[in-house]
Motif scaffolding. Structure first.
Motif, PDB file in Angstrom:
ATOM      1  N   GLY A  87     -96.623  27.732  40.355  1.00 31.43           N
ATOM      2  CA  GLY A  87     -96.309  27.193  41.639  1.00 31.43           C
ATOM      3  C   GLY A  87     -96.984  28.077  42.737  1.00 31.43           C
ATOM      4  N   TYR A  88     -96.890  29.428  42.766  1.00 35.66           N
ATOM      5  CA  TYR A  88     -97.402  30.287  43.550  1.00 35.66           C
ATOM      6  C   TYR A  88     -98.820  30.236  43.633  1.00 35.66           C
ATOM      7  N   LEU A  89     -99.410  30.292  42.649  1.00 35.69           N
ATOM      8  CA  LEU A  89    -100.915  30.202  42.307  1.00 35.69           C
ATOM      9  C   LEU A  89    -101.397  28.656  42.853  1.00 35.69           C
ATOM     10  N   GLU A  90    -100.850  27.743  42.589  1.00 35.68           N
ATOM     11  CA  GLU A  90    -101.127  26.480  43.148  1.00 35.68           C
ATOM     12  C   GLU A  90    -101.002  26.462  44.816  1.00 35.68           C
ATOM     13  N   ARG A  91    -100.108  27.138  45.293  1.00 33.58           N
ATOM     14  CA  ARG A  91    -100.165  27.153  47.022  1.00 33.58           C
ATOM     15  C   ARG A  91    -100.773  28.019  47.383  1.00 33.58           C
ATOM     16  N   TRP A  92    -101.420  29.045  46.696  1.00 34.08           N
ATOM     17  CA  TRP A  92    -102.373  29.901  47.005  1.00 34.08           C
ATOM     18  C   TRP A  92    -103.719  29.318  47.215  1.00 34.08           C
ATOM     19  N   LEU A  93    -104.155  28.858  45.972  1.00 34.75           N
ATOM     20  CA  LEU A  93    -105.191  28.207  45.638  1.00 34.75           C
ATOM     21  C   LEU A  93    -105.545  26.954  46.113  1.00 34.75           C
ATOM     22  N   ALA A  94    -104.691  26.043  46.110  1.00 36.05           N
ATOM     23  CA  ALA A  94    -104.887  24.802  46.883  1.00 36.05           C
ATOM     24  C   ALA A  94    -105.304  24.643  48.167  1.00 36.05           C
ATOM     25  N   ASP A  95    -106.214  23.542  48.359  1.00 38.36           N
ATOM     26  CA  ASP A  95    -106.495  23.548  49.703  1.00 38.36           C
ATOM     27  C   ASP A  95    -106.259  21.849  50.155  1.00 38.36           C
ATOM     28  N   SER A  96    -105.045  21.785  50.824  1.00 33.16           N
ATOM     29  CA  SER A  96    -104.579  20.779  50.998  1.00 33.16           C
ATOM     30  C   SER A  96    -104.136  20.562  52.511  1.00 33.16           C
ATOM     31  N   GLU A  97    -104.059  19.412  53.205  1.00 38.06           N
ATOM     32  CA  GLU A  97    -103.742  19.326  54.461  1.00 38.06           C
ATOM     33  C   GLU A  97    -102.141  19.316  54.597  1.00 38.06           C
ATOM     34  N   LEU A  98    -101.481  19.030  53.296  1.00 33.98           N
ATOM     35  CA  LEU A  98    -100.004  18.938  53.346  1.00 33.98           C
ATOM     36  C   LEU A  98     -99.394  20.523  53.606  1.00 33.98           C
ATOM     37  N   LYS A  99    -100.327  21.480  53.125  1.00 38.44           N
ATOM     38  CA  LYS A  99     -99.787  22.809  53.492  1.00 38.44           C
ATOM     39  C   LYS A  99     -99.516  23.171  54.706  1.00 38.44           C
ATOM     40  N   ALA A 108     -91.531  23.269  49.221  1.00 41.29           N
ATOM     41  CA  ALA A 108     -92.182  24.398  48.426  1.00 41.29           C
ATOM     42  C   ALA A 108     -91.309  25.740  48.298  1.00 41.29           C
ATOM     43  N   ASN A 109     -90.771  25.952  49.430  1.00 41.78           N
ATOM     44  CA  ASN A 109     -89.778  27.117  49.584  1.00 41.78           C
ATOM     45  C   ASN A 109     -88.676  27.019  48.899  1.00 41.78           C
ATOM     46  N   ALA A 110     -88.091  25.850  49.007  1.00 39.49           N
ATOM     47  CA  ALA A 110     -86.707  25.588  47.913  1.00 39.49           C
ATOM     48  C   ALA A 110     -87.167  25.581  46.554  1.00 39.49           C
ATOM     49  N   PHE A 111     -88.489  25.149  46.049  1.00 40.15           N
ATOM     50  CA  PHE A 111     -88.876  25.003  44.827  1.00 40.15           C
ATOM     51  C   PHE A 111     -88.993  26.458  44.391  1.00 40.15           C
ATOM     52  N   GLU A 112     -89.470  27.261  45.090  1.00 38.46           N
ATOM     53  CA  GLU A 112     -89.443  28.563  44.602  1.00 38.46           C
ATOM     54  C   GLU A 112     -88.334  29.682  44.364  1.00 38.46           C
ATOM     55  N   TYR A 113     -87.408  29.058  45.462  1.00 42.41           N
ATOM     56  CA  TYR A 113     -86.158  29.645  45.560  1.00 42.41           C
ATOM     57  C   TYR A 113     -85.282  29.304  44.214  1.00 42.41           C
ATOM     58  N   SER A 114     -85.411  27.932  43.844  1.00 41.98           N
ATOM     59  CA  SER A 114     -84.466  27.507  42.717  1.00 41.98           C
ATOM     60  C   SER A 114     -84.927  28.253  41.519  1.00 41.98           C
ATOM     61  N   LEU A 115     -86.347  28.382  41.281  1.00 45.48           N
ATOM     62  CA  LEU A 115     -86.872  29.085  40.465  1.00 45.48           C
ATOM     63  C   LEU A 115     -86.314  30.393  40.200  1.00 45.48           C
ATOM     64  N   MET A 136     -81.504  21.387  41.179  1.00 44.13           N
ATOM     65  CA  MET A 136     -82.269  21.560  42.665  1.00 44.13           C
ATOM     66  C   MET A 136     -83.686  21.652  42.608  1.00 44.13           C
ATOM     67  N   MET A 137     -84.410  22.497  41.386  1.00 46.56           N
ATOM     68  CA  MET A 137     -85.694  22.450  41.140  1.00 46.56           C
ATOM     69  C   MET A 137     -86.345  20.828  41.131  1.00 46.56           C
ATOM     70  N   SER A 138     -85.536  20.291  40.347  1.00 41.34           N
ATOM     71  CA  SER A 138     -86.062  18.951  39.929  1.00 41.34           C
ATOM     72  C   SER A 138     -85.824  17.864  41.486  1.00 41.34           C
ATOM     73  N   ARG A 139     -84.894  18.142  42.119  1.00 42.12           N
ATOM     74  CA  ARG A 139     -84.744  17.334  43.498  1.00 42.12           C
ATOM     75  C   ARG A 139     -85.923  17.725  44.347  1.00 42.12           C
ATOM     76  N   THR A 140     -86.313  18.979  44.452  1.00 36.61           N
ATOM     77  CA  THR A 140     -87.258  19.483  45.121  1.00 36.61           C
ATOM     78  C   THR A 140     -88.731  18.946  44.892  1.00 36.61           C
ATOM     79  N   CYS A 141     -88.840  18.542  43.518  1.00 38.00           N
ATOM     80  CA  CYS A 141     -89.944  18.106  42.860  1.00 38.00           C
ATOM     81  C   CYS A 141     -90.250  16.665  43.382  1.00 38.00           C
TER      82      CYS A 141
END
Length: 153
Positions: A87-99, A108-115, A136-141
């Motif tokens: 997840g960390y790599l995806e956020r760092w490497l992905a080029d997305s307007e959603l970011k 994304a922050n809630a996802f990382e926190y739950s993990l 909680m992780m599943s909900r964020t997904c």
């Protein structure tokens, strides 16, 4: 310093694994289509397959769920750690307007926190805490994918 070395090593291993996984899947897909690898590489150069990240996350989510149902908290810890890295790599490497959207960042922050919490609870051998973190992780997904689908429409 020791933590930096561990994190750097972990990121290197994950990058290597993902790139190898991506290359194997790309070769299989290209051969199934009948395309030559040279043409496919030139055409797709610079593009990133978002499904690659999802497949990796799904694999680790399955590992976590399996660990929870088996009572194997070491498996839960490993799966959550690996999923966090992906997840960390995806956020760092992905080029997305959603970011750029705060709703996406929040999920994304809630996802990382739950993990992170899941890893902590697994280390403490608190299966109920790890299970709550998994939920909680599943909900964020689901919420994040809802945001992505709404953005595409």
């Amino acid at each position: 310093m020791k933590r930096f070395v561990c994190v750097t090593t972990f990121v290197g291993v994950v990058c290597t694994a993902i790139s190898g996984f991506a290359e194997d899947n790309k070769r299989t897909f290209d051969s199934a289509k009948g395309a030559s690898p040279a043409k496919a590489d030139a055409k797709d150069q610079g593009k990133q397959d978002p499904n690659l990240w999802m497949k990796a996350k799904q694999q680790h989510a399955h590992e976590i769920f399996s660990g929870l149902t088996e009572g194997d908290l070491k498996k839960v810890e490993q799966g959550a750690s690996m999923m966090y890295g992906v997840g960390y790599l995806e956020r760092w490497l992905a080029d997305s307007e959603l970011k750029k959207h705060s709703s996406y960042e929040g999920q994304a922050n809630a996802f990382e926190y739950s993990l992170k919490e899941m890893v902590r609870h697994a280390k403490e051998e608190d299966i109920n805490g790890a299970l709550n973190d998994y939920l909680m992780m599943s909900r964020t997904c689901v919420r994040c994918h809802r945001l992505i689908r709404d953005a595409e429409e």
